[in-house]
Scaffold this active site. Structure first.
Site: not given
Length: 346
Positions: A65, A215, A271
């Site tokens: 992702l 937010d 990572e």
């Protein structure tokens, strides 16, 4: 009918042919879906370029992702193409924090039928992207210790690694600034720094349990727990999200986080990068879109320090951090929440 591009990462930890077939069947039931398989996340730009009119749905983990959002950013398509997520990785931390179903079939239905929801991300000074969390210090050592355990313990490997690393690591002399406010001045060692857009790392370890991914603010946790007993306790409490209540842990929120000090490795969305002697992360509010069946948690909260144990008027401190103080539990003494343990008292 939506046009989707189902991207199957064969290297993700939870991918099986039967599961993939079920997910593709659900996607195909609700949308015009094309499947593309990748063996390496480096193939994502090619897949996106070959199907420019389709919204990508990633069947994989947090790492895939992350690389997908990064590839969309490089193509200038973050606000154009809505991402879908079917979490089939080992950790799936972002999915947990956003309320994406961990059941693959339910997640596929949400990816096909959900509404585009705008989410924040972090961008570093080299243009690198973080969608979930970045951390350094004992967290990086925990990830290293957990790596050989993942085939056996899977998402629980990080919990074991965090305890092991908490005993071994002695901390780093880092300077940490949040929106130009000094949280750590470099004179006191920092055991761990965590910056969260999402709540958890390592398969459910709640590093920033109060984080909200939409937010416009990042949650920052700075731990000064450097004594042997404090390190061990921090590692245990971190697993349950109770570490932020310790007196040697400072939590703040902001839009720009800057670190300087000795070169350190950084874990960004799982990572390992670096080492860096200086690094800045800036929040980009509502920068990308994910298909969700319900809105992500948001809150219009001010940047916080610890809640005062006793109410009282703010008084200027000798360190210059006026108004950022908290009351001691046993007396009227006040300690600045921006100073490390043992800092200025009045």
């Amino acid at each position: 009918m939506r046009r989707l591009l189902a991207i199957v990462n064969a290297s993700a930890g939870g991918v099986g042919d039967e599961v993939v077939s079920e997910v593709l069947a659900v996607l195909g039931e609700h949308a015009d879906t094309v499947r593309v398989g990748i063996d390496d996340p480096a193939d994502l730009p090619r897949a996106l370029a070959e199907h420019p009119k389709r919204d990508p749905v990633v069947l994989g983990g947090d790492g895939t992702l992350h690389r997908l959002v990064e590839a969309l950013a490089e193509r200038g398509e973050l606000g154009v193409r809505t991402v879908g997520l079917v979490p089939l990785g080992t950790g799936n931390d972002l999915a947990r924090g956003l309320g994406v179903p961990l059941d693959p079939v339910e997640a596929a239905r949400a990816a096909a039928l959900g509404e585009p929801r705008s989410l924040d991300l972090l961008r570093d000074d080299d243009g690198g992207i973080v969608v979930n969390a970045v951390h350094l210090g004992v967290g990086v050592e925990a990830a290293r210790a957990a790596k050989p355990l993942k085939p056996v313990l899977r998402r629980f490997a990080y919990a074991v690694g965090s305890v092991v690393a908490g005993v071994r690591t002695q901390g780093l002399p880092l300077r940490v600034e949040v929106d130009d406010r000094i949280v750590a001045d470099g004179r006191h060692r920092v055991l761990m720094l965590g910056i969260g857009n999402g709540r958890s790392i390592g398969g459910g370890t709640p590093l920033t349990p109060g984080a909200r991914p939409a937010d416009g603010l990042a949650d920052v946790v700075v731990s000064f727990a450097t004594s042997p007993l404090q390190r061990l306790l921090y590692g245990v409490l971190l697993r349950f999200g109770r570490h932020t209540g310790r007196p040697e842990v400072v939590t703040v929120r902001g839009t720009r986080i800057r670190i300087t000090g000795p070169p350190v490795h950084v874990n960004a969305d799982g990572e390992l990068t670096g080492p860096f002697a200086g690094r800045t992360w800036t929040v980009e509010a509502g920068a990308w879109q994910l298909a969700l069946t319900r809105p992500p948690l948001t809150a219009a909260r001010a940047v916080r320090t610890r809640a005062p144990a006793r109410a009282g008027p703010a008084r200027p401190l000798g360190c210059g951090h006026a108004g950022a103080c908290r009351a001691g539990r046993r007396s009227e003494r006040r300690r600045c929440a921006w100073c490390p343990p043992g800092g200025t008292r009045i």
